[in-house]
Structure formats: C-alpha cells, structure tokens
Design a protein around this motif. Structure first.
Motif, short mmCIF file in Angstrom:
data_model
loop_
_atom_site.label_atom_id
_atom_site.label_comp_id
_atom_site.label_asym_id
_atom_site.label_seq_id
_atom_site.Cartn_x
_atom_site.Cartn_y
_atom_site.Cartn_z
N SER A 9 1.05 -1.06 -0.06
CA SER A 9 -0.06 -0.12 -0.07
C SER A 9 0.77 1.12 -0.12
CB SER A 9 -0.87 -0.06 1.18
OG SER A 9 -0.29 0.44 2.30
N PRO A 10 0.39 2.40 -0.56
CA PRO A 10 1.11 3.60 -0.36
C PRO A 10 1.47 4.10 0.87
CG PRO A 10 -0.82 3.89 -1.87
CD PRO A 10 -0.95 2.45 -1.00
N ASP A 11 0.85 3.62 2.11
CA ASP A 11 1.36 3.76 3.58
C ASP A 11 2.20 2.74 4.03
OD1 ASP A 11 0.04 6.28 3.43
OD2 ASP A 11 -1.86 5.44 3.49
N MET A 12 2.72 1.89 3.35
CA MET A 12 3.66 0.93 4.02
C MET A 12 5.05 1.68 4.08
SD MET A 12 4.34 -1.78 0.80
CE MET A 12 4.96 -2.95 1.80
N PHE A 41 4.34 -3.11 -7.48
CA PHE A 41 4.51 -2.08 -8.55
C PHE A 41 3.37 -1.38 -8.66
CE2 PHE A 41 8.13 -5.04 -10.40
CZ PHE A 41 9.05 -4.35 -9.87
N GLY A 42 2.12 -2.07 -8.32
CA GLY A 42 0.97 -1.55 -8.43
C GLY A 42 0.66 -0.36 -7.46
N ALA A 43 1.32 -0.61 -6.23
CA ALA A 43 1.56 0.27 -4.88
C ALA A 43 2.14 1.38 -5.55
CB ALA A 43 1.84 -0.55 -3.76
N ILE A 44 3.10 1.34 -6.10
CA ILE A 44 4.05 2.64 -6.37
C ILE A 44 3.29 3.15 -7.39
CG2 ILE A 44 6.22 3.10 -7.64
CD1 ILE A 44 6.51 2.40 -4.72
N SER A 45 2.74 2.58 -8.48
CA SER A 45 1.90 3.39 -9.45
C SER A 45 0.86 3.94 -8.90
CB SER A 45 1.48 2.22 -10.56
OG SER A 45 0.61 2.74 -11.58
N ALA A 46 0.17 3.62 -8.13
CA ALA A 46 -0.95 4.18 -7.50
C ALA A 46 -0.49 5.43 -6.73
CB ALA A 46 -1.50 3.30 -6.47
N PRO A 89 18.14 3.07 8.13
CA PRO A 89 17.05 2.06 8.62
C PRO A 89 16.15 2.57 9.73
CG PRO A 89 19.21 1.08 8.62
CD PRO A 89 19.46 2.50 8.32
N GLU A 90 16.47 3.66 10.48
CA GLU A 90 15.67 4.18 11.38
C GLU A 90 14.45 5.17 10.86
OE1 GLU A 90 19.30 6.79 11.66
OE2 GLU A 90 18.97 4.52 11.89
N VAL A 91 15.00 5.71 9.62
CA VAL A 91 14.26 6.70 8.90
C VAL A 91 13.25 5.77 7.98
CG1 VAL A 91 14.21 8.53 7.10
CG2 VAL A 91 15.86 8.55 8.95
N ALA A 92 13.70 4.68 7.32
CA ALA A 92 12.92 3.86 6.50
C ALA A 92 11.84 3.32 7.25
CB ALA A 92 13.80 2.82 5.84
N ALA A 93 12.22 3.02 8.52
CA ALA A 93 10.92 2.42 9.21
C ALA A 93 9.85 3.30 9.65
CB ALA A 93 11.70 1.96 10.68
N ARG A 94 10.06 4.63 9.39
CA ARG A 94 9.00 5.48 10.11
C ARG A 94 8.57 6.26 8.63
NH1 ARG A 94 13.52 8.07 12.53
NH2 ARG A 94 13.82 10.25 11.79
N THR A 95 9.12 6.06 7.41
CA THR A 95 8.77 6.85 6.24
C THR A 95 7.86 5.82 5.33
OG1 THR A 95 10.86 8.08 6.26
CG2 THR A 95 9.70 8.09 4.32
N THR A 96 6.77 6.63 4.94
CA THR A 96 5.87 5.81 4.09
C THR A 96 6.74 5.78 2.63
OG1 THR A 96 4.56 7.56 3.42
CG2 THR A 96 3.85 6.35 5.65
N VAL A 97 6.03 4.90 1.66
CA VAL A 97 6.53 4.86 0.37
C VAL A 97 5.74 6.12 -0.16
CG1 VAL A 97 6.01 3.77 -1.80
CG2 VAL A 97 6.34 2.36 0.03
N ARG A 98 4.53 6.55 0.02
CA ARG A 98 4.32 7.80 -0.41
C ARG A 98 4.90 8.88 -0.20
NH1 ARG A 98 -1.52 8.18 -0.86
NH2 ARG A 98 -1.65 6.81 0.81
N GLU A 99 5.49 9.00 1.17
CA GLU A 99 6.41 10.09 1.48
C GLU A 99 7.82 10.09 0.90
OE1 GLU A 99 4.92 10.54 6.37
OE2 GLU A 99 6.43 9.29 5.74
#
Length: 112
Positions: A9-12, A41-46, A89-99
């Motif tokens: 999802s975009p929010d993962m 890839f669909g989540a990224i496309s969305a 790693p600590e930033v990746a754990a709290r940053t969404t794919v959307r962000e």
C-alpha cells in the motif's frame, strides 16, 4: 514458517517495502514477473497517479506546488529503489512509500 505476507500500500513503510522486495529477489532474476512484485509495483503506480493528481488539483486551485513534474516524466524503478535504499534504517522504518516518492519527485523535478 514463512514470513507474513505484507499487503502493499502507499502507506507501507520504506523498510517494509524493501524487505518485501529483498524477499522476492531471492527467487531469482524473474522475481519482477511474480504476482507479489506486480502488487508492489501497483502500489508504487498508485502513489505516482495520486501524486500527479494532487499536483494538478493544487495548480487548478491556484496553489503553489512542491514539484514541477512534467506530464510525460516517469521514475524508473532502479532510480526509485536506489532512493528507497538510501534511507537510514531508522528513517525507513517510519517513512511511508508515499512520503519517499514525494521526496524523490521533489528532488528530481524541483520548480524553477
């Protein structure tokens, strides 16, 4: 026991996305043809479509936009993966794919 499947999802988080990609890559070079890769890839496309729509809506409302993404512009998957892998790693754990996508577009297509 296998790892739990993560529904893309975009929010993962970036960390969850990259973990899923790494897991799929263990299947060999054809990993991108798997249904799970298609979901990622669909989540990224969305995310990309929603981001373009947000920029268009802001322009239509006379608001300033954070990026000047040309209509024909695309972000290649290797560029996206490199960007995502660049998060600590600590930033990746709290940053969404959307962000993360938004940050990449702002870097690649800043407004003049």
């Amino acid at each position: 026991m296998s790892a739990p499947t993560i529904t893309p999802s975009p929010d993962m988080t970036v960390a969850a996305f990259l973990a899923r990609v790494d897991q799929l890559r263990t299947g060999g070079p054809e990993w991108t043809l798997s249904p799970e890769a298609g979901e990622l890839f669909g989540a990224i496309s969305a995310v990309g479509k929603a981001y373009r729509q947000t920029l268009a809506d802001q322009r239509a409302a006379g608001q300033s936009v954070e990026a000047c993404l040309p209509p024909e512009a695309e972000i290649e998957s290797d560029v996206l993966f490199a960007h995502l892998a660049g998060y600590a790693p600590e930033v990746a754990a709290r940053t969404t794919v959307r962000e993360a996508f938004s940050q990449l577009v702002q870097q690649r297509f800043p407004c003049p």
